[in-house]
Every structure is written in C-alpha cells, then in structure tokens.
Write a protein that holds these residues in place. Structure first.
Motif, PDB file in Angstrom:
ATOM      1  N   MET A   1       0.849  -1.172   0.000  1.00  0.00           N
ATOM      2  CA  MET A   1       0.000   0.000   0.000  1.00  0.00           C
ATOM      3  C   MET A   1       0.895   1.235   0.000  1.00  0.00           C
ATOM      4  O   MET A   1       1.742   1.405   0.858  1.00  0.00           O
ATOM      5  CB  MET A   1      -0.890  -0.021   1.234  1.00  0.00           C
ATOM      6  CG  MET A   1      -1.684   1.236   1.398  1.00  0.00           C
ATOM      7  SD  MET A   1      -3.004   1.117   2.596  1.00  0.00           S
ATOM      8  CE  MET A   1      -2.129   1.154   4.124  1.00  0.00           C
ATOM      9  N   SER A   2       0.714   2.080  -0.994  1.00  0.00           N
ATOM     10  CA  SER A   2       1.497   3.304  -1.103  1.00  0.00           C
ATOM     11  C   SER A   2       0.742   4.459  -0.461  1.00  0.00           C
ATOM     12  O   SER A   2      -0.421   4.677  -0.754  1.00  0.00           O
ATOM     13  CB  SER A   2       1.762   3.631  -2.564  1.00  0.00           C
ATOM     14  OG  SER A   2       2.594   2.666  -3.143  1.00  0.00           O
ATOM     15  N   ARG A   3       1.422   5.167   0.389  1.00  0.00           N
ATOM     16  CA  ARG A   3       0.831   6.355   0.985  1.00  0.00           C
ATOM     17  C   ARG A   3       1.491   7.558   0.328  1.00  0.00           C
ATOM     18  O   ARG A   3       2.717   7.710   0.395  1.00  0.00           O
ATOM     19  CB  ARG A   3       1.031   6.343   2.487  1.00  0.00           C
ATOM     20  CG  ARG A   3       0.266   5.182   3.099  1.00  0.00           C
ATOM     21  CD  ARG A   3       0.275   5.084   4.584  1.00  0.00           C
ATOM     22  NE  ARG A   3       1.157   5.963   5.322  1.00  0.00           N
ATOM     23  CZ  ARG A   3       1.603   5.687   6.526  1.00  0.00           C
ATOM     24  NH1 ARG A   3       1.277   4.565   7.098  1.00  0.00           N
ATOM     25  NH2 ARG A   3       2.380   6.543   7.153  1.00  0.00           N
ATOM     26  N   PRO A   4       0.697   8.426  -0.316  1.00  0.00           N
ATOM     27  CA  PRO A   4       1.254   9.541  -1.078  1.00  0.00           C
ATOM     28  C   PRO A   4       2.176  10.460  -0.273  1.00  0.00           C
ATOM     29  O   PRO A   4       3.237  10.849  -0.753  1.00  0.00           O
ATOM     30  CB  PRO A   4       0.026  10.291  -1.574  1.00  0.00           C
ATOM     31  CG  PRO A   4      -1.064   9.281  -1.603  1.00  0.00           C
ATOM     32  CD  PRO A   4      -0.766   8.347  -0.463  1.00  0.00           C
ATOM     33  N   GLY A   5       1.786  10.807   0.937  1.00  0.00           N
ATOM     34  CA  GLY A   5       2.608  11.709   1.741  1.00  0.00           C
ATOM     35  C   GLY A   5       3.970  11.125   2.078  1.00  0.00           C
ATOM     36  O   GLY A   5       4.990  11.811   2.009  1.00  0.00           O
ATOM     37  N   LEU A   6       3.978   9.850   2.433  1.00  0.00           N
ATOM     38  CA  LEU A   6       5.241   9.192   2.759  1.00  0.00           C
ATOM     39  C   LEU A   6       6.121   9.065   1.515  1.00  0.00           C
ATOM     40  O   LEU A   6       7.333   9.294   1.582  1.00  0.00           O
ATOM     41  CB  LEU A   6       4.978   7.820   3.372  1.00  0.00           C
ATOM     42  CG  LEU A   6       6.205   7.012   3.779  1.00  0.00           C
ATOM     43  CD1 LEU A   6       7.070   7.781   4.770  1.00  0.00           C
ATOM     44  CD2 LEU A   6       5.783   5.681   4.363  1.00  0.00           C
ATOM     45  N   ALA A   7       5.515   8.737   0.384  1.00  0.00           N
ATOM     46  CA  ALA A   7       6.286   8.628  -0.860  1.00  0.00           C
ATOM     47  C   ALA A   7       6.929   9.963  -1.213  1.00  0.00           C
ATOM     48  O   ALA A   7       8.097  10.022  -1.599  1.00  0.00           O
ATOM     49  CB  ALA A   7       5.389   8.155  -1.997  1.00  0.00           C
ATOM     50  N   LEU A  68      -6.645   3.486  -7.855  1.00  0.00           N
ATOM     51  CA  LEU A  68      -6.924   2.255  -8.591  1.00  0.00           C
ATOM     52  C   LEU A  68      -7.130   1.073  -7.649  1.00  0.00           C
ATOM     53  O   LEU A  68      -7.984   0.226  -7.887  1.00  0.00           O
ATOM     54  CB  LEU A  68      -5.785   1.950  -9.566  1.00  0.00           C
ATOM     55  CG  LEU A  68      -5.689   2.872 -10.767  1.00  0.00           C
ATOM     56  CD1 LEU A  68      -4.431   2.574 -11.569  1.00  0.00           C
ATOM     57  CD2 LEU A  68      -6.917   2.756 -11.642  1.00  0.00           C
ATOM     58  N   ARG A  69      -6.356   1.023  -6.590  1.00  0.00           N
ATOM     59  CA  ARG A  69      -6.442  -0.088  -5.648  1.00  0.00           C
ATOM     60  C   ARG A  69      -7.789  -0.115  -4.935  1.00  0.00           C
ATOM     61  O   ARG A  69      -8.372  -1.157  -4.727  1.00  0.00           O
ATOM     62  CB  ARG A  69      -5.330   0.004  -4.617  1.00  0.00           C
ATOM     63  CG  ARG A  69      -5.402  -1.120  -3.579  1.00  0.00           C
ATOM     64  CD  ARG A  69      -4.241  -1.099  -2.604  1.00  0.00           C
ATOM     65  NE  ARG A  69      -3.025  -1.476  -3.315  1.00  0.00           N
ATOM     66  CZ  ARG A  69      -1.922  -0.731  -3.348  1.00  0.00           C
ATOM     67  NH1 ARG A  69      -1.889   0.421  -2.744  1.00  0.00           N
ATOM     68  NH2 ARG A  69      -0.867  -1.142  -3.994  1.00  0.00           N
ATOM     69  N   MET A  72     -11.579   3.883  -6.572  1.00  0.00           N
ATOM     70  CA  MET A  72     -12.141   5.229  -6.480  1.00  0.00           C
ATOM     71  C   MET A  72     -12.077   5.951  -7.817  1.00  0.00           C
ATOM     72  O   MET A  72     -11.818   7.135  -7.885  1.00  0.00           O
ATOM     73  CB  MET A  72     -11.392   6.039  -5.423  1.00  0.00           C
ATOM     74  CG  MET A  72     -11.613   5.548  -4.021  1.00  0.00           C
ATOM     75  SD  MET A  72     -10.846   6.636  -2.828  1.00  0.00           S
ATOM     76  CE  MET A  72      -9.266   5.855  -2.590  1.00  0.00           C
ATOM     77  N   GLY A  73     -12.283   5.245  -8.869  1.00  0.00           N
ATOM     78  CA  GLY A  73     -12.227   5.877 -10.183  1.00  0.00           C
ATOM     79  C   GLY A  73     -10.949   5.513 -10.901  1.00  0.00           C
ATOM     80  O   GLY A  73     -10.198   4.653 -10.481  1.00  0.00           O
ATOM     81  N   GLN A  74     -10.742   6.187 -11.970  1.00  0.00           N
ATOM     82  CA  GLN A  74      -9.577   5.914 -12.798  1.00  0.00           C
ATOM     83  C   GLN A  74      -8.433   6.822 -12.404  1.00  0.00           C
ATOM     84  O   GLN A  74      -8.618   7.890 -11.839  1.00  0.00           O
ATOM     85  CB  GLN A  74      -9.919   6.140 -14.257  1.00  0.00           C
ATOM     86  CG  GLN A  74     -11.006   5.215 -14.753  1.00  0.00           C
ATOM     87  CD  GLN A  74     -11.317   5.487 -16.209  1.00  0.00           C
ATOM     88  OE1 GLN A  74     -10.685   6.304 -16.845  1.00  0.00           O
ATOM     89  NE2 GLN A  74     -12.312   4.803 -16.721  1.00  0.00           N
ATOM     90  N   ALA A  75      -7.251   6.374 -12.740  1.00  0.00           N
ATOM     91  CA  ALA A  75      -6.083   7.214 -12.544  1.00  0.00           C
ATOM     92  C   ALA A  75      -6.174   8.377 -13.520  1.00  0.00           C
ATOM     93  O   ALA A  75      -6.816   8.296 -14.552  1.00  0.00           O
ATOM     94  CB  ALA A  75      -4.799   6.415 -12.788  1.00  0.00           C
ATOM     95  N   ARG A  76      -5.519   9.436 -13.176  1.00  0.00           N
ATOM     96  CA  ARG A  76      -5.539  10.601 -14.061  1.00  0.00           C
ATOM     97  C   ARG A  76      -4.865  10.288 -15.372  1.00  0.00           C
ATOM     98  O   ARG A  76      -3.812   9.661 -15.409  1.00  0.00           O
ATOM     99  CB  ARG A  76      -4.805  11.771 -13.408  1.00  0.00           C
ATOM    100  CG  ARG A  76      -5.562  12.382 -12.276  1.00  0.00           C
ATOM    101  CD  ARG A  76      -4.730  13.472 -11.720  1.00  0.00           C
ATOM    102  NE  ARG A  76      -3.538  12.804 -11.147  1.00  0.00           N
ATOM    103  CZ  ARG A  76      -2.849  13.279 -10.141  1.00  0.00           C
ATOM    104  NH1 ARG A  76      -3.157  14.392  -9.603  1.00  0.00           N
ATOM    105  NH2 ARG A  76      -1.811  12.616  -9.677  1.00  0.00           N
TER     106      ARG A  76
END
Length: 82
Positions: A1-7, A68-69, A72-76
C-alpha cells in the motif's frame, strides 16, 4: 500500500526512494542517478529542482495507485499536448 505523503517525503530527502517505495523501481533508479548529476553539474542550483520534481511525481504516482487499488475511479490521464 502506497501512501502519497510518505512517498513524497522519502523522495524529497532522497530522490528516487519514494518511487521505489511505490514499486516503480526503474523510475527510482532514474532519479537516484540523475539527481547527483544535476547537483554536481550545476553546482547545486538544479539539484533542488530534482528533489521537488521527484517528490511531486512520487506523490502523484502513489495517489494514482491508491485510487486504482480502492476502486475510487480511474487514474488521471496524462494531459494532451497540443
């Protein structure tokens, strides 16, 4: 699981690590190689630019993968160039 803030945080301090955290190994290696070249080649002027761009791209990729995971809709879609 990727967390945007941590990345983004990982890639800000060491460009490429956030991409590797997201599972984008080749992108991470790219930033790990390119950033020191910009630091040394420009005397540090463009090194910060690489840090900011790497953090922003790590954040965006993690956000897209999270969307995507969890369905919640499609990726941009990449923006069309005219």
């Amino acid at each position: 699981m990727s967390r945007p803030g941590l990345a983004a945080l990982l890639s800000f301090f060491i460009p490429g690590v956030g991409q590797i955290y997201n599972g984008d190994i080749l992108r991470g290696v790219f930033w790990l190689i390119i950033t020191p070249g910009f630091w040394l080649g420009t005397g540090g002027i463009l090194g910060w630019v690489c840090h900011i761009i790497a953090a922003a791209t790590a954040y965006n990729r993690a956000e897209d993968k999270e969307r995507l995971r969890y369905g919640m809709g499609q990726a941009r879609a990449p923006e069309a160039r005219t």
